[in-house]
Write a protein that holds these residues in place. Structure first.
Motif, PDB file in Angstrom:
ATOM      1  N   TYR A 106       0.847  -1.180   0.000  1.00 41.56           N
ATOM      2  CA  TYR A 106       0.000   0.000   0.000  1.00 41.56           C
ATOM      3  C   TYR A 106       0.893   1.244   0.000  1.00 41.56           C
ATOM      4  O   TYR A 106       1.734   1.403   0.882  1.00 41.56           O
ATOM      5  N   PRO A 107       0.712   2.127  -0.993  1.00 43.86           N
ATOM      6  CA  PRO A 107       1.542   3.332  -1.081  1.00 43.86           C
ATOM      7  C   PRO A 107       1.017   4.437  -0.156  1.00 43.86           C
ATOM      8  O   PRO A 107       0.250   5.293  -0.582  1.00 43.86           O
ATOM      9  N   SER A 108       1.429   4.432   1.112  1.00 47.09           N
ATOM     10  CA  SER A 108       0.974   5.447   2.064  1.00 47.09           C
ATOM     11  C   SER A 108       1.740   6.747   1.856  1.00 47.09           C
ATOM     12  O   SER A 108       2.729   6.791   1.116  1.00 47.09           O
ATOM     13  N   ILE A 109       1.315   7.780   2.522  1.00 49.05           N
ATOM     14  CA  ILE A 109       1.969   9.081   2.419  1.00 49.05           C
ATOM     15  C   ILE A 109       3.411   9.028   2.929  1.00 49.05           C
ATOM     16  O   ILE A 109       4.255   9.812   2.529  1.00 49.05           O
ATOM     17  N   ASN A 110       3.731   8.052   3.808  1.00 50.27           N
ATOM     18  CA  ASN A 110       5.074   7.907   4.363  1.00 50.27           C
ATOM     19  C   ASN A 110       5.954   6.929   3.590  1.00 50.27           C
ATOM     20  O   ASN A 110       7.130   6.812   3.886  1.00 50.27           O
ATOM     21  N   GLY A 111       5.390   6.214   2.644  1.00 56.34           N
ATOM     22  CA  GLY A 111       6.140   5.229   1.875  1.00 56.34           C
ATOM     23  C   GLY A 111       5.353   3.939   1.723  1.00 56.34           C
ATOM     24  O   GLY A 111       4.201   3.839   2.140  1.00 56.34           O
ATOM     25  N   LEU A 112       5.992   2.973   1.106  1.00 56.82           N
ATOM     26  CA  LEU A 112       5.328   1.717   0.775  1.00 56.82           C
ATOM     27  C   LEU A 112       5.234   0.796   1.996  1.00 56.82           C
ATOM     28  O   LEU A 112       6.233   0.487   2.640  1.00 56.82           O
TER      29      LEU A 112
END
Length: 106
Positions: free
Chosen positions: A46-52
């Motif tokens: 999942y590509p979150s705002i903090n990274g994968l």
């Protein structure tokens, strides 16, 4: 709507990637996969705002290996209650690999 529900189920239940309601923006992640009969492996990112964020597991129905990737500047709670001798781990960023016996064989 139905395809979104299936996607959500795959990420949150099968792969076990979820947000912690107490911290916004994926600052703390919950990893709690739920292996089930009929599935031998799962790999999700999942590509979150903090990274994968990554969660992958593979089982033969008796033993299981779980690999988790937590991005930088992020914390996670990794719930291993599906394994014998289950535990819940609080971790920081990095890659974590857990191997053990399933609490319930299938």
């Amino acid at each position: 709507y139905s395809l979104g529900s299936v996607g959500r189920w795959l990420y949150q239940s099968v792969a076990g990637i979820d947000t912690d309601n107490e911290e916004v923006g994926f600052k703390r992640i919950i990893i709690a996969p739920k292996p089930a009969a009929g599935l031998t492996s799962v790999k999700a990112h999942y590509p979150s705002i903090n990274g994968l964020i990554g969660s992958a597991w593979e089982t033969n129905g008796v033993n299981i290996t779980l690999t988790v990737d937590i991005p930088v500047n992020t914390k996670a709670v990794i719930d291993l209650t599906f394994m014998k001798g289950s535990a819940i781990h609080n971790v920081g960023s990095g890659r974590y690999v857990y191997t053990g016996e399933l609490a319930q064989h299938f």
